[in-house]
Scaffold this active site. Structure first.
Site, PDB file in Angstrom:
ATOM      1  N   ASP A  23       0.723  -1.062   0.012  1.00 21.08           N
ATOM      2  CA  ASP A  23       0.176   0.043   0.336  1.00 21.08           C
ATOM      3  C   ASP A  23       0.979   1.334   0.131  1.00 21.08           C
ATOM      4  OD1 ASP A  23      -1.740   1.876   0.571  1.00 21.08           O
ATOM      5  OD2 ASP A  23      -2.027   1.156   2.610  1.00 21.08           O
ATOM      6  N   ASN A  25      -0.341   4.293  -0.789  1.00 24.38           N
ATOM      7  CA  ASN A  25       0.036   5.600  -0.474  1.00 24.38           C
ATOM      8  C   ASN A  25      -1.607   5.672   1.057  1.00 24.38           C
ATOM      9  OD1 ASN A  25      -2.867   4.143  -0.927  1.00 24.38           O
ATOM     10  ND2 ASN A  25      -3.829   5.791  -2.743  1.00 24.38           N
ATOM     11  N   ASP A  27      -4.047   4.202   2.009  1.00 22.25           N
ATOM     12  CA  ASP A  27      -5.557   3.538   2.712  1.00 22.25           C
ATOM     13  C   ASP A  27      -5.891   2.446   2.880  1.00 22.25           C
ATOM     14  OD1 ASP A  27      -4.791   2.413   0.290  1.00 22.25           O
ATOM     15  OD2 ASP A  27      -6.274   3.559  -1.018  1.00 22.25           O
ATOM     16  N   ASP A  31      -1.999  -0.868  -4.291  1.00 24.15           N
ATOM     17  CA  ASP A  31      -2.599  -0.400  -5.389  1.00 24.15           C
ATOM     18  C   ASP A  31      -0.965  -0.558  -6.306  1.00 24.15           C
ATOM     19  OD1 ASP A  31      -0.368   1.161  -4.104  1.00 24.15           O
ATOM     20  OD2 ASP A  31      -1.681   2.054  -2.556  1.00 24.15           O
ATOM     21  N   ASP A 202      -9.508 -14.952 -17.028  1.00 19.20           N
ATOM     22  CA  ASP A 202     -10.415 -15.554 -15.978  1.00 19.20           C
ATOM     23  C   ASP A 202     -11.963 -16.306 -16.768  1.00 19.20           C
ATOM     24  OD1 ASP A 202     -11.205 -15.034 -13.047  1.00 19.20           O
ATOM     25  OD2 ASP A 202     -13.470 -14.375 -14.005  1.00 19.20           O
ATOM     26  N   GLU A 271      -8.009 -20.073 -17.615  1.00 20.25           N
ATOM     27  CA  GLU A 271      -7.944 -20.453 -16.961  1.00 20.25           C
ATOM     28  C   GLU A 271      -8.992 -21.594 -16.896  1.00 20.25           C
ATOM     29  OE1 GLU A 271      -9.886 -19.595 -12.263  1.00 20.25           O
ATOM     30  OE2 GLU A 271     -11.133 -18.680 -13.891  1.00 20.25           O
TER      31      GLU A 271
END
Length: 543
Positions: A23, A25, A27, A31, A202, A271
């Site tokens: 992370d 930033n 929050d 990211d 996916d 997948e």
């Protein structure tokens, strides 16, 4: 200079779940800039590529697998510039970048669906799978959602049901409509133009459905296997003949491949969750005109027996032809392998044995973030769950949150993942002693075993491109040969706490294994395998 053999054949792909990696930033949510900051670490492992789980604009009801804009980055992950910076930094470090493409369904907040549901005659009326109710108002057929309940949701505007193989907020696109296929391929090309090196697809066998909406038959024998669901899920009770793995899918995969062929050195890994997954993997990768490679759920079950590994490999090899497999023993959808195959015991050397086995199989390999640390499944309370799949099936199935908790970088309360005291999922206390910082300083750690073996593997083309021949197995022991360009490696793996002795009819020169990996040895012409050990030898000649 690029290898004459395509880079993806035998490549090791490191899967990153962006919400949980790092992370930047603070929050509480990982990211893209966080991944960019950690590229040095990823490159140090010796992997060839990264696969980023979805970071597209999304209402996050299924944490990004419900896309509302295929061509933008969700603000919680950053911006398109952040993505471009990540690709540039990865490439600078010799890493390819693959991204998750969720083509089967969108979010119900995607503009396409918002238009489609308005009427029966708008421009996108037929972009999703709509069907009338039966005369008594019930659902059109017996198809089930993976996430529980019927695969149909009533829409009061159109007074019809729409198909959803997953959440009811994830309506299925209608691939029988050529305009949908054109639009989907345009979104794929958007990312190719931005420099991505490939895609993880996916639910690659779900794209088409039976136009007659025929009922699926009951499954004669309900077993845990390759469709990717547990036995307490009624989805396992059907043979999925009509809701997925349809023959029409082949033509779409050929169109997709034709697009990728315009961008040299790009690749796809599909997948495949299917009743006959190994057959489907072969069909989807043969002929050099469809997918480059596929993986199934066959090694993502609770069966860690070496007989199962051998049977799976030999089955796919027998039908694969010129196709190519990809294997993983853990990802963002299943219980972490250290727990699932370790039977809830923390046994670092067993993790190393499974790692060596996986990285010695024929095919490309996907490693899931945290596997290189031997992370166990995180234990969460019901109140801490955010995964709708787990919330629906609690308590027998606790969902996928336990394998998605934040990466532990340091042995501190928040694991160095963030300074936000409320991360999106809690940092597991059981993970902190296994943090990267802790393992970096210990030569015998699982992290060093992964890193050292990945680098050793790069120097042995037999392990990357070679043929495979299985020689012996029992429940916990497996021996096989990998052969390439006239050279062969003999590999013996012991995944048990007890020592094993196996006969060997080859003249062998032992390979010096990294010190972090317990090594077997030759004694009186036999291979002695102490607990959780590995032996690899260069074959000199046969008797």
């Amino acid at each position: 200079m690029e290898n004459k053999i395509e880079w993806w054949r035998g490549a090791v792909i490191y899967q990153i779940y962006p919400r949980s990696f790092f992370d930047a930033n603070n929050d509480g949510i990982g990211d893209l800039p966080g991944i960019t900051q950690k590229i040095d670490y990823i490159a140090s492992l010796g992997v060839d590529a990264i696969w980023l789980s979805p970071f597209f604009t999304s209402p996050m009801k299924d944490f990004g697998y419900d896309v509302s804009d295929y061509c933008d980055v969700d603000p919680i992950f950053g911006t398109l510039k952040d993505f471009d910076d990540l690709v540039a930094e990865a490439h600078k470090h010799g890493l390819k970048v693959m991204i998750d493409q969720v083509l089967n369904h969108t979010s119900d907040q995607h503009p396409w669906f918002e238009e489609s549901r308005q009427s029966h005659d708008n421009d996108k009326a037929d972009w999703y799978v709509w069907a009338d109710a039966k005369p008594d108002g019930t659902v059109p057929n017996n198809w089930l959602s993976v996430f529980g309940g019927p695969a149909w949701h009533w829409d009061s505007r159109r007074k019809q049901y729409y198909l959803h193989n997953f959440l009811d907020s994830q309506p299925d696109l209608n691939f029988h409509n050529p305009d949908v296929v054109d639009a989907i391929l345009a979104t794929v090309e958007f990312w190719l133009k931005r420099g991505v090196d490939g895609f993880r697809l996916d639910t690659a066998n779900y794209y088409y459905h039976d136009l007659e909406l025929r009922d699926n038959p009951a499954k004669e024998e309900i077993v845990e296997g390759s469709i990717g669901v547990r036995l307490d899920n009624p989805y396992a009770y059907q043979q999925h003949l009509y809701d997925k793995s349809r023959p029409e899918n082949i033509a779409f995969l050929q169109r997709l491949r034709a697009l990728l062929d315009q961008y040299p050195q790009t690749t796809t890994v599909g997948e495949v969750g299917c009743d006959f997954s190994l057959k489907t993997m072969a069909a989807y990768t043969q002929g050099n005109d469809k997918l480059h490679m596929c993986y199934s759920f066959d090694l993502l079950t609770h069966d860690s027996s070496m007989g199962h590994i051998r049977h799976t490999m030999e089955t796919i090899e027998a039908g694969l032809g010129d196709g190519w497999p990809c294997w993983s023993i853990g990802n963002h959808d299943v219980e972490r392998v250290a727990t699932r195959w370790g039977k809830n015991k923390h046994m670092p050397n067993q993790s190393k044995a499974y790692m060596t086995m996986l990285l010695s199989l024929r095919g490309s390999i996907c490693l899931y973030q945290g596997e290189e640390l031997g992370l166990p499944e995180a234990e969460l309370t019901y109140e801490q769950l955010v995964d709708p799949y787990g919330i629906n099936f609690w308590p027998e199935f606790k969902g996928r949150d336990g394998c998605r908790t934040p990466m532990p970088w340091t042995n501190t309360p928040l694991g160095g993942f963030t300074s936000n005291t409320s991360p999106w999922l809690p940092v597991a206390e059981s993970h902190l002693p296994l943090a990267i910082e802790e393992q970096e300083g210990t030569r015998s750690s699982i992290l060093h075993a992964y890193r050292d073996f990945l680098h050793l593997r790069r120097g042995h083309p037999e392990l990357i491109h070679g043929d495979i021949e299985f020689l012996y197995h029992d429940v916990s022991t497996l021996t096989f040969l990998r052969s390439y360009n006239g050279k062969s490696l003999y590999i013996a793996i012991n995944t048990a706490e007890q020592s094993k002795i196996v006969s060997c009819h080859f003249s062998l020169t032992p390979l010096v294994l990294p010190e972090a990996i317990p090594a077997g040895y030759i004694e009186n012409g036999q291979i002695v395998l102490p607990a959780f050990s590995v032996f690899i030898g260069c074959v000199m000649d046969t008797e």
